[in-house]
Design an enzyme around this catalytic site. Structure first.
Site, PDB file in Angstrom:
ATOM      1  N   SER A   1       0.832  -1.205   0.000  1.00  9.50           N
ATOM      2  CA  SER A   1       0.000   0.000   0.000  1.00  9.50           C
ATOM      3  C   SER A   1       0.863   1.249   0.000  1.00  9.50           C
ATOM      4  O   SER A   1       1.768   1.381   0.821  1.00  9.50           O
ATOM      5  CB  SER A   1      -0.867   0.074   1.258  1.00  9.50           C
ATOM      6  OG  SER A   1      -1.502  -1.129   1.483  1.00  9.50           O
TER       7      SER A   1
ATOM      8  N   HIS B   1      -8.436  -1.917  -9.114  1.00  8.50           N
ATOM      9  CA  HIS B   1      -7.267  -2.662  -8.662  1.00  8.50           C
ATOM     10  C   HIS B   1      -6.200  -2.626  -9.751  1.00  8.50           C
ATOM     11  O   HIS B   1      -6.471  -2.943 -10.902  1.00  8.50           O
ATOM     12  CB  HIS B   1      -7.692  -4.109  -8.382  1.00  8.50           C
ATOM     13  CG  HIS B   1      -6.577  -5.046  -8.082  1.00  8.50           C
ATOM     14  ND1 HIS B   1      -6.267  -5.423  -6.798  1.00  8.50           N
ATOM     15  CD2 HIS B   1      -5.701  -5.678  -8.883  1.00  8.50           C
ATOM     16  CE1 HIS B   1      -5.242  -6.258  -6.840  1.00  8.50           C
ATOM     17  NE2 HIS B   1      -4.879  -6.430  -8.087  1.00  8.50           N
TER      18      HIS B   1
ATOM     19  N   HIS C   1      -3.916 -10.475  -1.847  1.00  6.64           N
ATOM     20  CA  HIS C   1      -4.041 -10.664  -0.403  1.00  6.64           C
ATOM     21  C   HIS C   1      -4.947 -11.849  -0.089  1.00  6.64           C
ATOM     22  O   HIS C   1      -5.947 -12.069  -0.771  1.00  6.64           O
ATOM     23  CB  HIS C   1      -4.656  -9.421   0.252  1.00  6.64           C
ATOM     24  CG  HIS C   1      -3.825  -8.189   0.154  1.00  6.64           C
ATOM     25  ND1 HIS C   1      -4.012  -7.246  -0.828  1.00  6.64           N
ATOM     26  CD2 HIS C   1      -2.794  -7.744   0.924  1.00  6.64           C
ATOM     27  CE1 HIS C   1      -3.128  -6.263  -0.650  1.00  6.64           C
ATOM     28  NE2 HIS C   1      -2.382  -6.543   0.395  1.00  6.64           N
TER      29      HIS C   1
ATOM     30  N   TYR D   1      -6.948 -11.951   2.351  1.00  5.35           N
ATOM     31  CA  TYR D   1      -8.269 -11.465   2.775  1.00  5.35           C
ATOM     32  C   TYR D   1      -9.202 -11.164   1.603  1.00  5.35           C
ATOM     33  O   TYR D   1     -10.404 -11.044   1.775  1.00  5.35           O
ATOM     34  CB  TYR D   1      -8.151 -10.234   3.699  1.00  5.35           C
ATOM     35  CG  TYR D   1      -7.585  -8.977   3.069  1.00  5.35           C
ATOM     36  CD1 TYR D   1      -8.323  -8.209   2.177  1.00  5.35           C
ATOM     37  CD2 TYR D   1      -6.300  -8.555   3.393  1.00  5.35           C
ATOM     38  CE1 TYR D   1      -7.798  -7.062   1.607  1.00  5.35           C
ATOM     39  CE2 TYR D   1      -5.761  -7.405   2.825  1.00  5.35           C
ATOM     40  CZ  TYR D   1      -6.515  -6.665   1.934  1.00  5.35           C
ATOM     41  OH  TYR D   1      -5.993  -5.539   1.358  1.00  5.35           O
ATOM     42  N   GLU D   2      -8.631 -11.048   0.407  1.00  4.69           N
ATOM     43  CA  GLU D   2      -9.491 -10.801  -0.756  1.00  4.69           C
ATOM     44  C   GLU D   2     -10.198 -12.077  -1.194  1.00  4.69           C
ATOM     45  O   GLU D   2     -11.069 -12.039  -2.066  1.00  4.69           O
ATOM     46  CB  GLU D   2      -8.651 -10.286  -1.929  1.00  4.69           C
ATOM     47  CG  GLU D   2      -8.115  -8.881  -1.717  1.00  4.69           C
ATOM     48  CD  GLU D   2      -7.169  -8.465  -2.829  1.00  4.69           C
ATOM     49  OE1 GLU D   2      -7.621  -7.832  -3.786  1.00  4.69           O
ATOM     50  OE2 GLU D   2      -5.968  -8.792  -2.734  1.00  4.69           O
TER      51      GLU D   2
ATOM     52  N   ALA E   1       2.226  -2.248   4.518  1.00  4.37           N
ATOM     53  CA  ALA E   1       1.786  -1.330   5.562  1.00  4.37           C
ATOM     54  C   ALA E   1       1.404  -2.210   6.752  1.00  4.37           C
ATOM     55  O   ALA E   1       0.862  -3.295   6.561  1.00  4.37           O
ATOM     56  CB  ALA E   1       0.579  -0.548   5.093  1.00  4.37           C
TER      57      ALA E   1
ATOM     58  N   MET F   1      -1.440  -7.932   7.207  1.00  5.29           N
ATOM     59  CA  MET F   1      -2.283  -8.908   6.503  1.00  5.29           C
ATOM     60  C   MET F   1      -1.633  -9.463   5.237  1.00  5.29           C
ATOM     61  O   MET F   1      -2.335  -9.937   4.342  1.00  5.29           O
ATOM     62  CB  MET F   1      -3.614  -8.241   6.119  1.00  5.29           C
ATOM     63  CG  MET F   1      -4.322  -7.530   7.250  1.00  5.29           C
ATOM     64  SD  MET F   1      -5.783  -6.665   6.651  1.00  5.29           S
ATOM     65  CE  MET F   1      -6.178  -5.641   8.082  1.00  5.29           C
ATOM     66  N   SER F   2      -0.313  -9.387   5.144  1.00  4.88           N
ATOM     67  CA  SER F   2       0.328  -9.861   3.898  1.00  4.88           C
ATOM     68  C   SER F   2       1.714 -10.421   4.201  1.00  4.88           C
ATOM     69  O   SER F   2       1.995 -10.817   5.326  1.00  4.88           O
ATOM     70  CB  SER F   2       0.445  -8.691   2.914  1.00  4.88           C
ATOM     71  OG  SER F   2       1.342  -7.707   3.407  1.00  4.88           O
TER      72      SER F   2
ATOM     73  N   ASN G   1       0.049   3.012  11.487  1.00  8.53           N
ATOM     74  CA  ASN G   1      -0.813   3.382  12.626  1.00  8.53           C
ATOM     75  C   ASN G   1      -0.383   2.570  13.833  1.00  8.53           C
ATOM     76  O   ASN G   1       0.236   1.514  13.680  1.00  8.53           O
ATOM     77  CB  ASN G   1      -2.276   3.036  12.293  1.00  8.53           C
ATOM     78  CG  ASN G   1      -2.439   1.586  11.862  1.00  8.53           C
ATOM     79  OD1 ASN G   1      -2.134   1.222  10.719  1.00  8.53           O
ATOM     80  ND2 ASN G   1      -2.880   0.754  12.774  1.00  8.53           N
TER      81      ASN G   1
ATOM     82  N   HIS H   1      -8.906   3.051   7.681  1.00 14.67           N
ATOM     83  CA  HIS H   1      -8.050   2.892   6.507  1.00 14.67           C
ATOM     84  C   HIS H   1      -7.471   4.235   6.049  1.00 14.67           C
ATOM     85  O   HIS H   1      -6.371   4.278   5.487  1.00 14.67           O
ATOM     86  CB  HIS H   1      -8.854   2.218   5.385  1.00 14.67           C
ATOM     87  CG  HIS H   1      -8.034   1.838   4.193  1.00 14.67           C
ATOM     88  ND1 HIS H   1      -6.887   1.065   4.295  1.00 14.67           N
ATOM     89  CD2 HIS H   1      -8.164   2.126   2.877  1.00 14.67           C
ATOM     90  CE1 HIS H   1      -6.366   0.910   3.092  1.00 14.67           C
ATOM     91  NE2 HIS H   1      -7.117   1.537   2.215  1.00 14.67           N
TER      92      HIS H   1
END
Ligand code: HPA
Length: 272
Positions: A30, A61, A83, A85-86, A113, A211-212, A235, A247
């Site tokens: 990201s 995308h 990802h 999560y996708e 990120a 998440m990656s 964050n 986000h």
């Protein structure tokens, strides 16, 4: 057979690149996607065009391989990663990494990120990943082993190349970047973690949550590819500050440190 698909994909890309040899695979997380714009003499290959390549159906995308020269080195960058999560399977998430290996690339640079778990650090910090923790059960190497890529059981004690990490630290020193170093823990997402999960991550020894990256690093270890990972702490992870996560903050911080993140990646490529 998945190996036949991988070979098809690799041979398509190889033709597009006129059989030239490339060295570095770059996965842009990201906010880092526009580093691909700095690649000289770029050849862009749409994921759609590559046989068997996973293709995102998400509108907007970016799904592009950008191959060319960066800091004098031959790189292929992924603009847009897959990802878990996708909804991609782990096999699909690491598909491009396996294709890169078949293309002869032997160095993999993963960026992402992440949420900052280490309370001593601040959003905007860059962290060199020195190890990871995978909390989810799925693994890209579950199922029949692809013997041509690597062994059934494989070592993960240097998932993030020691030599590569030394180069990232050297690059940070050259650029005067206050680079942190620590452990990345992968959660499946797409939800951010709960405060209890973040406390758990800290007790477990993690400095960042995200998440990656972990599936790709596992696939790289399997194939004997040298891998490094750099996280941008966008964050503080959930529960550390008395505020909710969103986000937008991830994007804003990403934007703020984009320049130094990009210089770090470029300087690393120059000297590694
Ligand atoms: N958690 C997981 N992934 C993330 C976060 C986070 O707090 N921030 C950016 N990616």
């Amino acid at each position: 057979m998945i190996i036949d698909n991988l070979k098809d994909s690799a041979s398509y890309i190889n033709k597009k690149l006129n059989g030239e040899k490339y060295e570095y695979a770059l996965v842009l997380g990201s906010g880092l996607g526009d580093l691909a714009d700095e690649i000289e003499n770029p050849v862009a290959i749409d994921y759609h065009a590559i046989p068997h390549f996973p293709v995102s159906t998400v509108p907007g995308h970016k799904g592009m391989l950008v191959a060319g020269t960066l800091e004098g080195k031959k790189v292929i960058a992924m603009q847009g990663r897959f990802h878990f999560y996708e909804g991609w399977s782990m096999d699909e998430v690491v598909y491009p990494i396996r294709v890169f290996k078949l293309l002869g690339l032997d160095k993999l640079i993963l960026t992402n990120a992440a949420g900052c778990v280490n309370k001593e650090w601040k959003p905007g910090s860059l962290m060199l990943i020195n190890d990871h923790i995978k909390i989810i059960a799925e693994c890209p190497n579950r199922g029949a082993n692809i013997d041509e890529l690597g062994p059934r059981f494989f070592d993960m004690s240097e998932a993030y190349s020691k030599e590569g990490r030394a180069k990232v630290k050297q690059a940070a020193a050259t650029l005067g970047i206050d680079l942190k170093e620590g452990v990345y823990m992968m959660f499946s997402g797409p939800n951010f973690e709960t405060p209890a999960e973040v406390r758990f991550a800290r007790i477990a020894g993690a400095d960042a949550v995200g998440m990656s990256t972990v599936p790709e690093a596992i696939a790289a270890s399997h194939m004997g590819m040298k891998c490094i990972g750099i996280s941008c702490m966008t964050n503080m992870a959930a529960g550390i500050l008395d505020q909710k996560l969103n986000h937008e903050e991830v994007l804003e911080t990403g934007e703020r440190v984009k320049k130094s993140f990009q210089s770090l990646v470029k300087e690393t490529i120059r000297i590694w």
